[in-house]
Write a protein that holds these residues in place. Structure first.
Motif, PDB file in Angstrom:
ATOM      1  N   VAL A 365      -9.483   3.010   1.128  1.00 21.62           N
ATOM      2  CA  VAL A 365      -8.031   3.810   1.715  1.00 21.62           C
ATOM      3  C   VAL A 365      -7.191   3.566   1.895  1.00 21.62           C
ATOM      4  CG1 VAL A 365      -7.036   6.316   2.627  1.00 21.62           C
ATOM      5  CG2 VAL A 365      -9.453   6.400   1.541  1.00 21.62           C
ATOM      6  N   VAL A 366      -6.194   2.698   1.823  1.00 19.49           N
ATOM      7  CA  VAL A 366      -5.260   1.716   2.264  1.00 19.49           C
ATOM      8  C   VAL A 366      -3.959   2.162   3.476  1.00 19.49           C
ATOM      9  CG1 VAL A 366      -5.130  -0.487   1.171  1.00 19.49           C
ATOM     10  CG2 VAL A 366      -4.176   0.734   0.226  1.00 19.49           C
ATOM     11  N   ASP A 367      -4.552   2.800   4.590  1.00 21.50           N
ATOM     12  CA  ASP A 367      -3.952   3.690   5.596  1.00 21.50           C
ATOM     13  C   ASP A 367      -4.432   3.405   7.081  1.00 21.50           C
ATOM     14  OD1 ASP A 367      -1.789   5.679   6.349  1.00 21.50           O
ATOM     15  OD2 ASP A 367      -2.246   7.079   5.309  1.00 21.50           O
ATOM     16  N   ASP A 368      -3.669   3.459   7.899  1.00 23.74           N
ATOM     17  CA  ASP A 368      -4.090   3.546   9.449  1.00 23.74           C
ATOM     18  C   ASP A 368      -5.331   4.029   9.188  1.00 23.74           C
ATOM     19  OD1 ASP A 368      -3.560   6.111  10.656  1.00 23.74           O
ATOM     20  OD2 ASP A 368      -1.608   5.728  10.065  1.00 23.74           O
ATOM     21  N   LEU A 369      -6.379   3.363  10.598  1.00 22.56           N
ATOM     22  CA  LEU A 369      -7.809   4.385  10.584  1.00 22.56           C
ATOM     23  C   LEU A 369      -7.499   6.172  10.644  1.00 22.56           C
ATOM     24  CD1 LEU A 369     -10.617   3.401  11.161  1.00 22.56           C
ATOM     25  CD2 LEU A 369     -10.670   3.051  13.508  1.00 22.56           C
ATOM     26  N   GLU A 370      -6.779   6.122  11.850  1.00 21.76           N
ATOM     27  CA  GLU A 370      -7.256   7.883  11.667  1.00 21.76           C
ATOM     28  C   GLU A 370      -6.685   8.284  10.623  1.00 21.76           C
ATOM     29  OE1 GLU A 370      -6.145   5.756  14.003  1.00 21.76           O
ATOM     30  OE2 GLU A 370      -7.290   5.802  15.498  1.00 21.76           O
ATOM     31  N   ILE A 373      -9.704   8.404   7.378  1.00 21.56           N
ATOM     32  CA  ILE A 373     -11.064   8.842   7.804  1.00 21.56           C
ATOM     33  C   ILE A 373     -10.481  10.673   7.566  1.00 21.56           C
ATOM     34  CG2 ILE A 373     -12.536   9.575   9.970  1.00 21.56           C
ATOM     35  CD1 ILE A 373     -13.181   6.870   9.374  1.00 21.56           C
ATOM     36  N   ALA A 374      -9.239  10.938   8.452  1.00 23.00           N
ATOM     37  CA  ALA A 374      -8.492  12.427   8.560  1.00 23.00           C
ATOM     38  C   ALA A 374      -8.893  12.637   6.372  1.00 23.00           C
ATOM     39  CB  ALA A 374      -7.830  12.324   8.723  1.00 23.00           C
ATOM     40  N   TRP A 375      -8.753  11.797   5.853  1.00 21.92           N
ATOM     41  CA  TRP A 375      -8.532  12.496   4.310  1.00 21.92           C
ATOM     42  C   TRP A 375      -9.724  11.722   3.775  1.00 21.92           C
ATOM     43  CZ3 TRP A 375     -10.034   9.428   0.148  1.00 21.92           C
ATOM     44  CH2 TRP A 375     -10.216  10.408  -1.225  1.00 21.92           C
TER      45      TRP A 375
END
Ligand code: AMP
Length: 396
Positions: A365-370, A373-375
């Motif tokens: 998942v190329v996104d910020d950590l929060e 993790i939420a996804w």
């Protein structure tokens, strides 16, 4: 200048030439996918005819790893041979070394297949590891326990993986319950002090045939049932720890004279101290995030290192969270498949049979950590992170 260039490009394996790979698992598959980009051809050797690597190689030899004839035919078909996992007999690799180029070499394989030899080599190189004692007999174990105390972890020197060949000893009862055969087969074991680490991190480092060394950004890794579940980059670590982890990993690559890749797994103590736990002489599951989140992937870097190209930049292009898809996650993954957001990068290994604990694929998942993790928690593919797991990831 020209002389130097000549020297530097001597022995360079060029596009169109063939790289042989011992092993046809997902690591080999991803090396091939990246190596093809550069124009190399690939031939794989693996007992399974329809293995992840064989599906994408130019030619596949279906034979056991210890089949001398098959290994020789691989050497004949290839300009260079690589190995993508450690369960290869170093004797086969030694023979191949006499026939063709095997840049990783048999020495690194011998060391990383054997916990005791690996720890001894690390200790000689001044790399910190958990206090350990070699054990062969029950008397050795008593002596080792007297030295290190409980809790401790007993590990077989060879053949252990995913928590197999490993016994956590918390009490005298745990010691008494050890299988008696352990000491009857003349096996070497290692008793390690139990390390109450805060988290586990790893660094994949490349070292080229020319001695150029470059590390990837460290990841923090979470295991479930002894199998890697999740890797997070950039690694949420206290100030200065990531830099020290990189230096330590580079020191490992240099001191062991690695050619190719070495993954250095470490324990991070609450004090910030780092202890090296284990090495892998190849691409590593904790480095899969580099495929989608670094300027160069660990797989391309592996190829660059062994063919003699300059190493690529390892800069992180996006924060990323990698999660493994095991056999037991397959059904929920299939249901979620059509709705996976674009920033969820899918890697599927093409294994036909899904078994519990078997790595079928992964997503990054190329996104910020929060947000990542939420996804992941909301996806329904994996049991959500527990409070304890969140603490391990987020606490610095
Ligand atoms: P290994 O097979 O050595 O990678 O160990 C598998 C896992 O067991 C590690 O990732 C740790 O979570 C745990 N482990 C191994 N050795 C120790 C130790 N000495 N102290 C605490 N935990 C350990």
């Amino acid at each position: 200048m020209i002389e130097t260039m000549k020297q530097k490009t001597a022995g360079l394996i060029k596009p169109g030439q063939t790289i042989g790979i011992l092993g046809g698992g997902q690591l080999g598959r991803m090396v091939i996918l990246e190596g093809r980009k550069l124009g190399y051809r690939f031939v794989t050797l693996d007992p399974a005819a329809d293995c992840p690597g064989g599906q994408v190689s130019d030619r596949h030899v279906s034979a056991p790893y210890d089949d001398q004839e098959a290994a020789a035919s691989l050497a004949e078909a290839a300009d260079m041979i690589l190995y993508e996992f450690e369960n290869i007999d170093p004797e086969i690799v030694k023979k191949l070394e006499q026939q063709t180029l095997v840049p990783q070499g048999s020495r690194l394989l011998e060391l990383t297949r054997h916990r005791l030899m690996e720890k001894q080599a690390l200790t000689r190189a001044g790399i910190p590891v958990a206090p350990y004692v070699a054990v062969e007999t029950e008397a050795d174990l008593r002596q080792a326990l007297a030295e290190l105390g409980l809790p401790a972890v007993l590990k077989t020197a060879t053949g252990g993986y995913d928590g197999k060949g490993q016994w956590m000893l918390k009490t005298d009862q745990d010691v008494a319950a050890l299988p008696a055969e352990l000491f009857q087969q003349g096996k070497t074991l290692v008793l390690e002090q139990f390390i109450p680490f805060q988290k586990e991190c790893s660094v994949v480092v490349a070292r080229s045939v020319h001695g150029e060394v470059k590390a990837f950004p460290p990841s923090v890794n979470l295991h479930r049932h002894h199998i890697l579940h999740m890797s997070v980059a950039p690694a949420p670590l206290a100030e200065g720890v990531a830099e020290r982890a990189v230096r330590l990993a580079e020191q490992v690559a240099d001191s062991l004279g690695v050619v190719g890749l070495v993954a250095v797994e470490m324990f991070v103590l609450a004090s910030g101290e780092l202890l090296v736990n284990e090495l892998a002489p190849r691409p590593h599951n904790s480095g899969h995030y580099t495929f989608d989140a670094c300027l160069t992937s660990q797989f391309e870097q592996f190829v660059r290192a062994v063919v003699g190209l300059p190493l690529g930049p390892t800069t992180l292009t996006s924060p990323a969270v990698m999660v493994n898809i095991l056999g037991e996650h397959g059904e929920a993954f299939n249901q979620a498949y059509g709705l996976l957001p674009g920033q969820v990068k899918v890697h599927w290994y093409g294994k036909e049979i899904a078994k519990k604990g078997r790595k079928m694929g992964h997503v990054t998942v190329v996104d910020d950590l929060e947000s990542a993790i939420a996804w992941i928690d909301a996806s329904g593919i994996w049991p959500p992170l527990t409070e304890q797991e969140k603490k391990v990831i987020y606490d610095r």
